[in-house]
Write an enzyme that holds these catalytic residues in place. Sequence first.
Site, mmCIF file in Angstrom:
data_model
loop_
_atom_site.group_PDB
_atom_site.id
_atom_site.type_symbol
_atom_site.label_atom_id
_atom_site.label_comp_id
_atom_site.label_asym_id
_atom_site.label_seq_id
_atom_site.Cartn_x
_atom_site.Cartn_y
_atom_site.Cartn_z
ATOM 1 N N GLU A 41 0.847 -1.210 0.000
ATOM 2 C CA GLU A 41 0.000 0.000 0.000
ATOM 3 C C GLU A 41 0.878 1.254 0.000
ATOM 4 O O GLU A 41 0.572 2.237 -0.683
ATOM 5 C CB GLU A 41 -0.912 0.022 1.234
ATOM 6 C CG GLU A 41 -1.925 -1.103 1.285
ATOM 7 C CD GLU A 41 -1.403 -2.329 2.033
ATOM 8 O OE1 GLU A 41 -0.169 -2.573 2.007
ATOM 9 O OE2 GLU A 41 -2.221 -3.037 2.641
ATOM 10 N N ARG B 135 12.515 -22.855 -8.122
ATOM 11 C CA ARG B 135 13.520 -22.611 -7.080
ATOM 12 C C ARG B 135 13.498 -21.141 -6.657
ATOM 13 O O ARG B 135 13.563 -20.825 -5.474
ATOM 14 C CB ARG B 135 14.919 -22.953 -7.598
ATOM 15 C CG ARG B 135 15.164 -24.428 -7.689
ATOM 16 C CD ARG B 135 16.555 -24.711 -8.227
ATOM 17 N NE ARG B 135 16.795 -26.151 -8.267
ATOM 18 C CZ ARG B 135 17.879 -26.714 -8.759
ATOM 19 N NH1 ARG B 135 18.848 -25.965 -9.275
ATOM 20 N NH2 ARG B 135 18.017 -28.023 -8.751
ATOM 21 N N SER C 53 20.628 -39.919 -12.703
ATOM 22 C CA SER C 53 19.337 -39.290 -13.040
ATOM 23 C C SER C 53 19.522 -38.024 -13.866
ATOM 24 O O SER C 53 18.627 -37.190 -13.936
ATOM 25 C CB SER C 53 18.567 -38.972 -11.752
ATOM 26 O OG SER C 53 19.262 -38.026 -10.974
HETATM 27 N N1 LIG Z 1 14.456 -37.504 -10.833
HETATM 28 C C1 LIG Z 1 14.382 -36.787 -9.727
HETATM 29 O O1 LIG Z 1 13.449 -35.967 -9.539
HETATM 30 C C2 LIG Z 1 15.418 -36.967 -8.674
HETATM 31 C C3 LIG Z 1 15.596 -35.925 -7.736
HETATM 32 C C4 LIG Z 1 16.536 -36.117 -6.722
HETATM 33 C C5 LIG Z 1 17.244 -37.303 -6.644
HETATM 34 N N2 LIG Z 1 17.055 -38.277 -7.579
HETATM 35 C C6 LIG Z 1 17.789 -39.540 -7.481
HETATM 36 O O2 LIG Z 1 17.332 -40.180 -6.285
HETATM 37 C C7 LIG Z 1 18.392 -40.992 -5.811
HETATM 38 C C8 LIG Z 1 18.596 -40.704 -4.327
HETATM 39 O O3 LIG Z 1 17.415 -41.076 -3.635
HETATM 40 P P1 LIG Z 1 17.485 -41.849 -2.247
HETATM 41 O O4 LIG Z 1 16.097 -42.254 -1.888
HETATM 42 O O5 LIG Z 1 18.528 -42.882 -2.360
HETATM 43 O O6 LIG Z 1 18.052 -40.754 -1.260
HETATM 44 P P2 LIG Z 1 17.504 -39.388 -0.668
HETATM 45 O O7 LIG Z 1 16.030 -39.416 -0.563
HETATM 46 O O8 LIG Z 1 18.113 -38.271 -1.424
HETATM 47 O O9 LIG Z 1 18.173 -39.407 0.782
HETATM 48 C C9 LIG Z 1 17.869 -40.426 1.702
HETATM 49 C C10 LIG Z 1 18.422 -39.967 3.032
HETATM 50 O O10 LIG Z 1 17.608 -38.924 3.563
HETATM 51 C C11 LIG Z 1 17.648 -39.002 4.974
HETATM 52 N N3 LIG Z 1 16.285 -39.245 5.432
HETATM 53 C C12 LIG Z 1 15.293 -39.911 4.823
HETATM 54 N N4 LIG Z 1 14.180 -39.914 5.580
HETATM 55 C C13 LIG Z 1 14.492 -39.208 6.690
HETATM 56 C C14 LIG Z 1 13.761 -38.818 7.834
HETATM 57 N N5 LIG Z 1 12.471 -39.169 8.000
HETATM 58 N N6 LIG Z 1 14.384 -38.087 8.777
HETATM 59 C C15 LIG Z 1 15.677 -37.727 8.614
HETATM 60 N N7 LIG Z 1 16.415 -38.054 7.536
HETATM 61 C C16 LIG Z 1 15.828 -38.789 6.593
HETATM 62 C C17 LIG Z 1 18.540 -40.177 5.338
HETATM 63 O O11 LIG Z 1 19.851 -39.631 5.476
HETATM 64 P P3 LIG Z 1 20.881 -40.154 6.601
HETATM 65 O O12 LIG Z 1 21.152 -41.588 6.245
HETATM 66 O O13 LIG Z 1 22.059 -39.249 6.501
HETATM 67 O O14 LIG Z 1 20.148 -40.016 7.929
HETATM 68 C C18 LIG Z 1 18.446 -41.026 4.093
HETATM 69 O O15 LIG Z 1 19.552 -41.868 3.965
HETATM 70 C C19 LIG Z 1 19.614 -40.667 -6.645
HETATM 71 O O16 LIG Z 1 19.756 -41.685 -7.603
HETATM 72 C C20 LIG Z 1 19.260 -39.370 -7.304
HETATM 73 O O17 LIG Z 1 19.916 -39.227 -8.551
HETATM 74 C C21 LIG Z 1 16.178 -38.131 -8.603
#
Ligand SMILES: NC(=O)c1ccc[n+]([C@@H]2O[C@H](COP(=O)([O-])OP(=O)(O)OC[C@H]3O[C@@H](n4cnc5c(N)ncnc54)[C@H](OP(=O)(O)O)[C@@H]3O)[C@@H](O)[C@H]2O)c1
Length: 324
Positions: free
Chosen positions: A56, A189, A173
């Site tokens: 405003e 973002r 990915s």
């Molecule tokens: N196409 C897409 O949109 C896209 C986007 C991003 C990533 N990606 C791909 O996804 C893959 C990675 O995925 P991901 O599932 O392996 O890993 P992520 O989701 O990136 O990370 C998993 C980690 O998050 C933490 N976490 C998960 N749940 C939690 C909770 N409730 N509280 C606290 N921490 C928590 C833990 O870390 P800590 O073990 O350290 O506790 C867990 O090991 C990669 O291949 C990447 O290239 C694809």
Amino acid sequence: MKQSPADADWMAVAIALSQRGRPVSAPNPNVGCLIVNDGKIHGRGWTQAGGRPHAEAMALAAAGDAARGATVYASLEPCAHASPRGPCCTDALIGAGVARVVVAAQDPDPRTDGRGIARLRGAGIEVVTGVLPTEARAAMAPWWTRQTAARPYVTLKLATSLDGCIAMRDGSSRWVTGEHARAHGHLERARHQAILVGRGTLAVDDPKLDVRLPGLEARSPKRLLLTRGIAPPGWSAVGSPEAIDGIDSVLVEGGAGAASAFLAADRVDRLLLYRAPILIGGGKPALGDIGLTGLADAHGRWRLADSRLLGSDRLDVYERVREG
Ligand SMILES: NC(=O)c1ccc[n+]([C@@H]2O[C@H](COP(=O)([O-])OP(=O)(O)OC[C@H]3O[C@@H](n4cnc5c(N)ncnc54)[C@H](OP(=O)(O)O)[C@@H]3O)[C@@H](O)[C@H]2O)c1
């Protein structure tokens, strides 16, 4: 106190202006304001970076003497509380001699919450309320969620193949989607205060998570890492989806573990699903367990809000259906 046929059109302009302050107006709401006299716009305003000047105040400064007798369109009720950072907008509007104020949404902040409207009416100004309130609230959803639910507004972004994979079996990915979809992701973002990924994504992709659009580089958000451990320099650790503090808008960019954790905690308000016309087969699924006990629980949670093609990829935007 009647709504004129043009009020909704002018208010739609004020709401569009409000988007310019998102997310930089935080911690203040991103408000839009228009000052109209004799069918012409004399002042436009939106909340500036850091929250001041208010919309405003900016519109009044632009309108000058043309504010006298004008109609003011405000996407949020003008504030009624004095602040050391500036005068309250209700008094500024009264002082400028405006004739009519049209408000989209009443301010849920208890310091104003109807007092701005009452004070304007007490000064003899005609006030019309409830013009496009749903649209106005949606435009300031992050601030609104913080005010009314004391938590951040969370958008989850997933980029998948047609068969629902976010990565190849080996975790790679880059890239699932094409350049138009990725540019759109960068715009998203710039509209958020923070971006979050899980530690698994940091380990595999080492993403920068910055905004790589010309002119918007300075809008790169703060980087959050979901981990039960410690975050490396340049990142802030978040121990659980419920543990984000002092931030109104978060974009969760995966991976599957982080996405599933936010969905299981019911912390996702908006879902951006970018789908590329590719099949991966045997890749990494977009989600793990999200805490459903039966298929009936899965239905009725998401409403399609937008759908469009970005190059050869499809973007579907869904909003979480919540009571009230
Ligand atoms: N196409 C897409 O949109 C896209 C986007 C991003 C990533 N990606 C791909 O996804 C893959 C990675 O995925 P991901 O599932 O392996 O890993 P992520 O989701 O990136 O990370 C998993 C980690 O998050 C933490 N976490 C998960 N749940 C939690 C909770 N409730 N509280 C606290 N921490 C928590 C833990 O870390 P800590 O073990 O350290 O506790 C867990 O090991 C990669 O291949 C990447 O290239 C694809």
